[in-house]
Write a protein that holds these residues in place. Sequence first.
Motif, mmCIF file in Angstrom:
data_model
loop_
_atom_site.group_PDB
_atom_site.id
_atom_site.type_symbol
_atom_site.label_atom_id
_atom_site.label_comp_id
_atom_site.label_asym_id
_atom_site.label_seq_id
_atom_site.Cartn_x
_atom_site.Cartn_y
_atom_site.Cartn_z
ATOM 1 N N ASP A 191 6.633 0.782 -8.584
ATOM 2 C CA ASP A 191 6.901 0.792 -10.034
ATOM 3 C C ASP A 191 5.755 1.460 -10.807
ATOM 4 N N ARG A 192 5.365 2.642 -10.401
ATOM 5 C CA ARG A 192 4.218 3.310 -11.019
ATOM 6 C C ARG A 192 4.671 4.506 -11.865
ATOM 7 N N TYR A 193 3.969 4.688 -12.974
ATOM 8 C CA TYR A 193 4.185 5.866 -13.834
ATOM 9 C C TYR A 193 3.259 6.987 -13.353
ATOM 10 N N LEU A 194 3.819 8.177 -13.163
ATOM 11 C CA LEU A 194 3.050 9.329 -12.692
ATOM 12 C C LEU A 194 3.029 10.395 -13.792
ATOM 13 N N ASP A 195 1.814 10.784 -14.152
ATOM 14 C CA ASP A 195 1.632 11.806 -15.192
ATOM 15 C C ASP A 195 1.497 13.187 -14.556
ATOM 16 N N PRO A 196 2.017 14.228 -15.192
ATOM 17 C CA PRO A 196 1.870 15.586 -14.617
ATOM 18 C C PRO A 196 0.426 16.042 -14.482
ATOM 19 N N ALA A 197 -0.492 15.366 -15.190
ATOM 20 C CA ALA A 197 -1.904 15.747 -15.073
ATOM 21 C C ALA A 197 -2.475 15.443 -13.697
ATOM 22 N N ILE A 198 -1.784 14.590 -12.948
ATOM 23 C CA ILE A 198 -2.273 14.254 -11.609
ATOM 24 C C ILE A 198 -2.072 15.461 -10.699
ATOM 25 N N LYS A 199 -3.154 15.971 -10.164
ATOM 26 C CA LYS A 199 -3.079 17.156 -9.316
ATOM 27 C C LYS A 199 -3.469 16.878 -7.876
ATOM 28 N N GLU A 200 -3.840 15.653 -7.579
ATOM 29 C CA GLU A 200 -4.280 15.332 -6.238
ATOM 30 C C GLU A 200 -3.409 14.227 -5.642
ATOM 31 N N PHE B 86 -2.950 10.677 -3.810
ATOM 32 C CA PHE B 86 -3.743 9.466 -4.049
ATOM 33 C C PHE B 86 -3.180 8.299 -3.226
ATOM 34 N N TYR B 87 -4.042 7.316 -3.006
ATOM 35 C CA TYR B 87 -3.731 6.097 -2.265
ATOM 36 C C TYR B 87 -3.834 4.909 -3.212
ATOM 37 N N THR B 88 -2.968 3.926 -3.003
ATOM 38 C CA THR B 88 -2.976 2.741 -3.862
ATOM 39 C C THR B 88 -2.732 1.489 -3.027
ATOM 40 N N GLY C 144 0.841 -1.193 0.000
ATOM 41 C CA GLY C 144 0.000 0.000 0.000
ATOM 42 C C GLY C 144 0.876 1.241 0.000
ATOM 43 N N THR C 145 0.481 2.257 -0.761
ATOM 44 C CA THR C 145 1.284 3.481 -0.855
ATOM 45 C C THR C 145 0.383 4.709 -0.742
ATOM 46 N N PHE C 146 0.986 5.774 -0.263
ATOM 47 C CA PHE C 146 0.342 7.090 -0.275
ATOM 48 C C PHE C 146 1.289 8.033 -0.984
ATOM 49 N N SER C 147 0.797 8.729 -2.007
ATOM 50 C CA SER C 147 1.652 9.595 -2.821
ATOM 51 C C SER C 147 1.112 11.023 -2.783
ATOM 52 N N LYS C 148 1.994 11.933 -2.446
ATOM 53 C CA LYS C 148 1.676 13.375 -2.502
ATOM 54 C C LYS C 148 2.461 13.929 -3.681
ATOM 55 N N VAL C 149 1.780 14.455 -4.680
ATOM 56 C CA VAL C 149 2.426 14.784 -5.951
ATOM 57 C C VAL C 149 2.322 16.271 -6.267
ATOM 58 N N ASN C 150 3.306 16.733 -6.959
ATOM 59 C CA ASN C 150 3.330 18.070 -7.553
ATOM 60 C C ASN C 150 4.286 17.986 -8.731
ATOM 61 N N LEU C 151 3.774 17.557 -9.873
ATOM 62 C CA LEU C 151 4.619 17.174 -11.004
ATOM 63 C C LEU C 151 4.577 18.223 -12.104
ATOM 64 N N TYR D 279 -2.981 -6.670 -9.304
ATOM 65 C CA TYR D 279 -4.273 -5.997 -9.194
ATOM 66 C C TYR D 279 -4.093 -4.772 -8.306
ATOM 67 N N ASP D 280 -4.423 -3.571 -8.892
ATOM 68 C CA ASP D 280 -4.257 -2.305 -8.176
ATOM 69 C C ASP D 280 -5.610 -1.664 -7.925
ATOM 70 N N VAL D 281 -5.705 -1.040 -6.764
ATOM 71 C CA VAL D 281 -6.870 -0.216 -6.425
ATOM 72 C C VAL D 281 -6.343 1.159 -6.058
ATOM 73 N N THR D 282 -6.818 2.222 -6.769
ATOM 74 C CA THR D 282 -6.306 3.574 -6.565
ATOM 75 C C THR D 282 -7.469 4.507 -6.247
ATOM 76 N N GLY D 283 -7.255 5.363 -5.260
ATOM 77 C CA GLY D 283 -8.259 6.357 -4.889
ATOM 78 C C GLY D 283 -7.596 7.605 -4.369
ATOM 79 N N TYR D 284 -8.399 8.725 -4.331
ATOM 80 C CA TYR D 284 -7.826 9.994 -3.901
ATOM 81 C C TYR D 284 -8.034 10.272 -2.413
ATOM 82 N N ASN D 285 -8.639 9.347 -1.718
ATOM 83 C CA ASN D 285 -8.674 9.377 -0.260
ATOM 84 C C ASN D 285 -8.886 7.952 0.225
#
Length: 430
Positions: A93-102, A104-106, A74-81, A288-294
Amino acid sequence: MIKSLLTALILLASALPSGAQTARSQDVLTLEEVVSLAVKNNPTLLSSEQDIIIAKQRVREARFMNLPQLALSGTFSKVNLEYPMILGPELGDRYLDPAIKENFYTMRAYALQPLYTGGRNKNMLRMAKTAHSQAKVNYETVMTDVVYNAKKIFYTLLLNKKLRELALERKSRAQAISAGIRKDAWEAIEVRMLLAGFEKQAEQAAHDADASKTELIKILNRDPSYQMDITGDLTARPVRATLQKSLVTAMEMRSELKSEIYKAQMDDIAVTMAMIRRYPNVYLGASYDVTGYNVNSLSDNSIRANNWVASIAIHFPLSYDIWTQVVQRRAQQRQGDLKRVELQDRIRFEIITAHKDLEFWDAETLKRKKTLAAVEEEYIAASKKTPESLSALRAMCAIYDLEKTCLEGVYQQLIARVKLEWAQGRDLAE
């Protein structure tokens, strides 16, 4: 007065159990008990026992290699890309796009099953099982050495005790004979020297017995202050085993030879493993991944993202050192074969030497006993005519020397028997 008597009685009562306890604190051990304690308390043997446990667990680990590899993370990511990036393997091993503005939890569930490894896992299991068997025979090797040393020191201590008892007994008889001898000054000196010789022999035997007892306590891994004694009969134990039978038994039972046989099996497996490095590896993986913003969104199907993937991967190894490794392993295998042949020759010579020693001391012990019996019979007949004379004292000293050589012959026969037992890897039948 009454108070003094009560005090004396209390002191006497407290002293008696202490003395009794001191008397009981000295252990009297037989040969079987000495061997049992030596095997139970030897640090090297206990360490070899742990090697067996380690090898057994490595067999279990080798079996686990055929099972799927599972992971839950399980991961928690705080992004500003401002530019795309990829998280490392420790972070999923996740790819992060700059479009992500929030933020997220995985959560991820992962499984990887090896389908084909060229036989690597199978051979790793074979290697582990062989190493486990080798650890067992290494334990037997150490135990054989411990038993041999314990028996040898036991018989050495028993011999020194018997020699001291014999010297003291003959000294007492010599004193009784010398008391009735009418002797001049020169004869008195000779008598004194003969008696001093018995005293010297008794003291030397006591010193040797004390040294043997110290060595035995060391073998038993006890405290130097440990009080002990031994009991047993110093009698010859003839052996009926033939040389050919002993050779066959040694080739079947000698633990060092068993260890080399297992080593040869491991070398053969090592050659096989070096060759299968050329073969491809096939893996089946699923994630199998489950991703959410909270955190709450992870349990809501309408607002969470579900990703799954199943893959089959084939890896073709391309290495420059494949054949060099094969050549090295084959050379090591040849070294093992040569070492095993050398060990077989050494064992044969050890059996032959031990068997010849045992045959010699079997015959020599009987010869010495017959000589001693004949001389004692002549001595008894002569002592009836002149029981108290300087000649009788000299004859008794000569008989003492024969008795001493008889005891030493019996000791050498027992040691030769123990040596043959060690050489063939099994106790001899009576």
